[in-house]
Design an enzyme around this catalytic site. Structure first.
Site, PDB file in Angstrom:
ATOM      1  N   THR A 254       2.163   2.248   3.818  1.00  0.00           N
ATOM      2  CA  THR A 254       3.382   1.442   4.094  1.00  0.00           C
ATOM      3  C   THR A 254       4.578   2.028   3.231  1.00  0.00           C
ATOM      4  O   THR A 254       5.678   1.927   3.793  1.00  0.00           O
ATOM      5  CB  THR A 254       3.184  -0.012   4.070  1.00  0.00           C
TER       6      THR A 254
ATOM      7  N   GLU B 206       6.209  -0.428  -5.392  1.00  0.00           N
ATOM      8  CA  GLU B 206       5.147  -0.726  -6.331  1.00  0.00           C
ATOM      9  C   GLU B 206       3.807  -0.559  -5.407  1.00  0.00           C
ATOM     10  O   GLU B 206       3.559  -1.721  -4.508  1.00  0.00           O
ATOM     11  CB  GLU B 206       5.234  -2.254  -6.842  1.00  0.00           C
TER      12      GLU B 206
ATOM     13  N   SER C 278       0.907  -1.263  -0.005  1.00  0.00           N
ATOM     14  CA  SER C 278      -0.071   0.074   0.110  1.00  0.00           C
ATOM     15  C   SER C 278       0.699   1.147  -0.061  1.00  0.00           C
ATOM     16  O   SER C 278       2.080   1.319   0.469  1.00  0.00           O
ATOM     17  CB  SER C 278      -0.773  -0.062   1.096  1.00  0.00           C
TER      18      SER C 278
ATOM     19  N   CYS D 113      -3.505  -4.341  -8.166  1.00  0.00           N
ATOM     20  CA  CYS D 113      -2.950  -3.143  -7.891  1.00  0.00           C
ATOM     21  C   CYS D 113      -3.523  -2.592  -9.458  1.00  0.00           C
ATOM     22  O   CYS D 113      -3.721  -1.271  -9.423  1.00  0.00           O
ATOM     23  CB  CYS D 113      -1.613  -3.060  -7.953  1.00  0.00           C
TER      24      CYS D 113
HETATM   25  P1  NAD Z   1       0.505  -3.766   2.865  1.00  0.00           P
HETATM   26  O1  NAD Z   1       1.356  -2.294   2.723  1.00  0.00           O
HETATM   27  O2  NAD Z   1      -0.591  -3.706   4.062  1.00  0.00           O
HETATM   28  O3  NAD Z   1       1.796  -4.817   3.302  1.00  0.00           O
HETATM   29  C1  NAD Z   1       2.612  -5.009   2.251  1.00  0.00           C
HETATM   30  C2  NAD Z   1       3.937  -5.669   2.996  1.00  0.00           C
HETATM   31  O4  NAD Z   1       4.249  -4.556   3.903  1.00  0.00           O
HETATM   32  C3  NAD Z   1       3.469  -6.847   3.893  1.00  0.00           C
HETATM   33  O5  NAD Z   1       4.496  -8.013   3.692  1.00  0.00           O
HETATM   34  C4  NAD Z   1       3.366  -6.392   5.334  1.00  0.00           C
HETATM   35  O6  NAD Z   1       3.700  -7.410   6.199  1.00  0.00           O
HETATM   36  C5  NAD Z   1       4.567  -5.152   5.183  1.00  0.00           C
HETATM   37  N1  NAD Z   1       4.533  -4.205   6.167  1.00  0.00           N
HETATM   38  C6  NAD Z   1       3.350  -3.819   6.995  1.00  0.00           C
HETATM   39  N2  NAD Z   1       3.746  -2.379   7.550  1.00  0.00           N
HETATM   40  C7  NAD Z   1       5.111  -2.696   7.599  1.00  0.00           C
HETATM   41  C8  NAD Z   1       6.124  -1.577   8.187  1.00  0.00           C
HETATM   42  N3  NAD Z   1       5.840  -0.716   9.124  1.00  0.00           N
HETATM   43  N4  NAD Z   1       7.325  -2.018   7.930  1.00  0.00           N
HETATM   44  C9  NAD Z   1       7.831  -2.774   7.179  1.00  0.00           C
HETATM   45  N5  NAD Z   1       6.867  -3.531   6.222  1.00  0.00           N
HETATM   46  C10 NAD Z   1       5.916  -3.480   6.694  1.00  0.00           C
HETATM   47  O7  NAD Z   1      -0.127  -3.996   1.574  1.00  0.00           O
HETATM   48  P2  NAD Z   1      -0.863  -5.298   1.198  1.00  0.00           P
HETATM   49  O8  NAD Z   1      -2.145  -5.248   1.912  1.00  0.00           O
HETATM   50  O9  NAD Z   1       0.100  -6.479   1.591  1.00  0.00           O
HETATM   51  O10 NAD Z   1      -1.221  -5.099  -0.373  1.00  0.00           O
HETATM   52  C11 NAD Z   1      -2.243  -4.471  -0.999  1.00  0.00           C
HETATM   53  C12 NAD Z   1      -1.635  -3.217  -1.631  1.00  0.00           C
HETATM   54  O11 NAD Z   1      -0.565  -3.601  -2.312  1.00  0.00           O
HETATM   55  C13 NAD Z   1      -2.591  -2.385  -2.427  1.00  0.00           C
HETATM   56  O12 NAD Z   1      -2.388  -0.984  -2.326  1.00  0.00           O
HETATM   57  C14 NAD Z   1      -2.050  -2.814  -3.853  1.00  0.00           C
HETATM   58  O13 NAD Z   1      -2.404  -1.998  -4.969  1.00  0.00           O
HETATM   59  C15 NAD Z   1      -0.715  -2.796  -3.827  1.00  0.00           C
HETATM   60  N6  NAD Z   1       0.022  -3.551  -4.692  1.00  0.00           N
HETATM   61  C16 NAD Z   1       0.591  -2.966  -5.672  1.00  0.00           C
HETATM   62  C17 NAD Z   1       1.345  -3.572  -6.767  1.00  0.00           C
HETATM   63  C18 NAD Z   1       2.080  -2.946  -7.868  1.00  0.00           C
HETATM   64  O14 NAD Z   1       2.524  -3.724  -8.471  1.00  0.00           O
HETATM   65  N7  NAD Z   1       1.938  -1.633  -8.137  1.00  0.00           N
HETATM   66  C19 NAD Z   1       1.110  -5.165  -6.827  1.00  0.00           C
HETATM   67  C20 NAD Z   1       0.349  -5.657  -5.618  1.00  0.00           C
HETATM   68  C21 NAD Z   1      -0.277  -4.798  -4.970  1.00  0.00           C
END
Ligand code: NAD
Length: 454
Positions: A208, A226, A205, A261
């Protein structure tokens, strides 16, 4: 850490989370291992990845089932993801030698000059759950081919898939101190940020990603992000087959339960075809089959995360309170499993969250526009910049919009797709840097300039 099946809420595994000290230990191991790995000839590194690709094919049934059980995507979509991952890996296998070879700039002059591409060192790959194979492969495959060590933290919602990936990489010949899985949630990610890694590659996201970038900024190491999107799709009034366009847009919005995404997140339709489009779209939505993701024919499985039910309910009620017209769905489904009905809201506008805030679920807002100019203005009205799609019979008409759209990807008469040969990159709040394509091979190495005299 309990792994829960979002379909029936049963506990399918109990995984040992990493601690700060186990993560530091893993880091020290990979730091050593990487130095040896960098000396392994490129061809041999590629051969390991090639075996890994073969193992994904060999074990595809087991891998697809695990993926469906831990994050809820329909089994046929898990199978598609595995096939897609293999095709991306083949791109890296076929193209890495060319893009990582030493590059002579002047070979004849008194001072000969060349560029050598060296690995970064140990990189952190903090990953998302929605396409764990695809988003993982974008990072750890070129990183390993480039001679890096990888600390790979899959999302806590895709840990079992992460464990399969580690097991198969080892089986394919990647040393156990070169690629290491870190299991856990945000705290485990934080522990990676606190280590002196040589690069951070994050998929997830905006919130994050922004936090990660700010945390490691002072180290001046590569950071790639990403992130999310609020991707628009515009249907112009010259499309040849309205029903076909409605079905394509619906697939773009609902595939993987809208948890992509680059999912279509908002639709703009020219006023001359608005009503028939909306009707065809709603009709196709109502036919979608929701249910057990492991059962044949299921199109919409459960959401991966329980909190999303309340989040989407809020988006829908916000839209309805502001004049949105509900044409399908609209509710979380009561009972076991994190289900939400595929939902369509027509007459949506930009005061509504459904048109401005990433939904990441099977809900979509549709809005009428009176011209291409108005469509463009609304498409641009977002802090995100991942993809944008235009459906029109005229490529020229689409190009007039493309040159003014501030997104990393544009689509003419297609949507919600990624190609290994093209850079995958977000602008504005959708990210930083690119994976895939030759740019995504070079993203995991650093150039060294050689000046050679005599
Ligand atoms: P998220 O940000 O909640 O988590 C992603 C990762 O970050 C997880 O492994 C999580 O454990 C880790 N994380 C969370 N807090 C953290 C911190 N404080 N420090 C370090 N690591 C931390 O996202 P999600 O729910 O896993 O994924 C969904 C999001 O990802 C959506 O917004 C989606 O659009 C995006 N996404 C983007 C792409 C792209 O290619 N642009 C691809 C897939 C998903």
């Amino acid at each position: 850490m309990k792994i829960i099946n979002p379909f029936d809420e049963s506990v399918i595994a109990d995984v040992q989370e990493d601690t700060r000290s186990s993560i530091s230990e893993k880091y020290r191991a990979v730091k050593n291992g990487q130095q040896k790995w960098a000396l392994v000839p490129l061809k041999e590194r590629i051969a390991c990845i090639s075996r890994f690709c073969g193992l994904l094919e060999e074990e595809k049934d087991t891998l697809a089932l695990t993926l469906t059980q831990e994050m809820g995507k329909p089994l046929w979509q898990s199978q598609n993801e595995l096939a897609g991952a293999q095709s991306r890996i083949r791109f890296f296998i076929e193209n890495s030698e060319k893009w990582l070879a030493d590059e002579w700039i002047t070979e004849e002059a008194a001072t000969r000059e060349k560029i050598v591409y060296e690995p970064l060192g140990v990189i952190g790959n903090i990953s998302a759950w929605n396409y764990p194979y695809l988003v993982g492969v974008n990072v750890f495959i070129p990183a390993l081919i480039g001679g890096n060590g990888v600390l790979y933290k899959p999302s806590e919602y895709a840990t079992l898939t992460g464990a399969h990936i580690q097991r198969l990489l080892y089986k394919s010949g990647i040393p156990e101190d070169v690629f290491v899985l870190v299991a856990g949630k945000a705290e485990a990610g934080q522990a990676l940020l606190d280590l002196p890694l040589d690069g951070y590659y994050f998929t997830g996201s905006f919130k994050t990603g922004q936090y990660i970038a700010s945390q490691v900024a002072g180290r001046l190491v590569p950071v790639q992000l990403e992130l999310g999107g609020k991707d628009p799709l515009y249907v112009a009034d010259d499309v040849a087959d309205l029903r076909q366009v409605a079905e394509a847009a619906l697939e773009g919005a609902m595939y993987n339960n809208g948890q992509s995404c680059c999912a279509v997140e908002r639709i703009y339709v020219h006023e001359n075809i608005y009503e028939p489009f909306v009707e065809a779209f709603a009709e196709a939505t109502q036919k979608m089959k929701t249910g057990d993701p492991a059962a044949e024919g299921t199109e919409i499985g459960p959401l991966s995360r329980k909190e999303q039910q309340a989040f989407l309910t809020d988006q829908v009620s916000d839209a309805l309170s502001k004049g949105g017209r509900l044409l399908a769905g609209g509710h979380a489904i009561a009972g076991k499993g994190y289900f939400f009905e595929p939902t369509v809201i027509a007459d949506a506008d930009h005061t509504m969250k459904i048109m401005t805030e990433e939904s990441f679920g099977p809900v979509i807002g549709i809005r009428k526009v009176s011209s291409d100019e108005e469509a463009l203005e609304l498409m641009q009205d977002t802090p995100y910049g991942l993809t944008a799609a235009v459906y029109s019979s005229s490529e020229e008409r689409a190009h007039r919009l493309f040159s003014r759209l501030n997104t990393g990807t544009v689509y003419w008469n297609c949507c919600d797709r990624v190609s290994a040969g093209l850079p995958w990159s977000g602008r504005k709040n959708s990210g930083l840097g690119a994976t895939l394509s030759h740019l995504g091979i070079r993203a995991f190495v650093q150039p060294k300039a050689y000046h050679l005299r005599g």
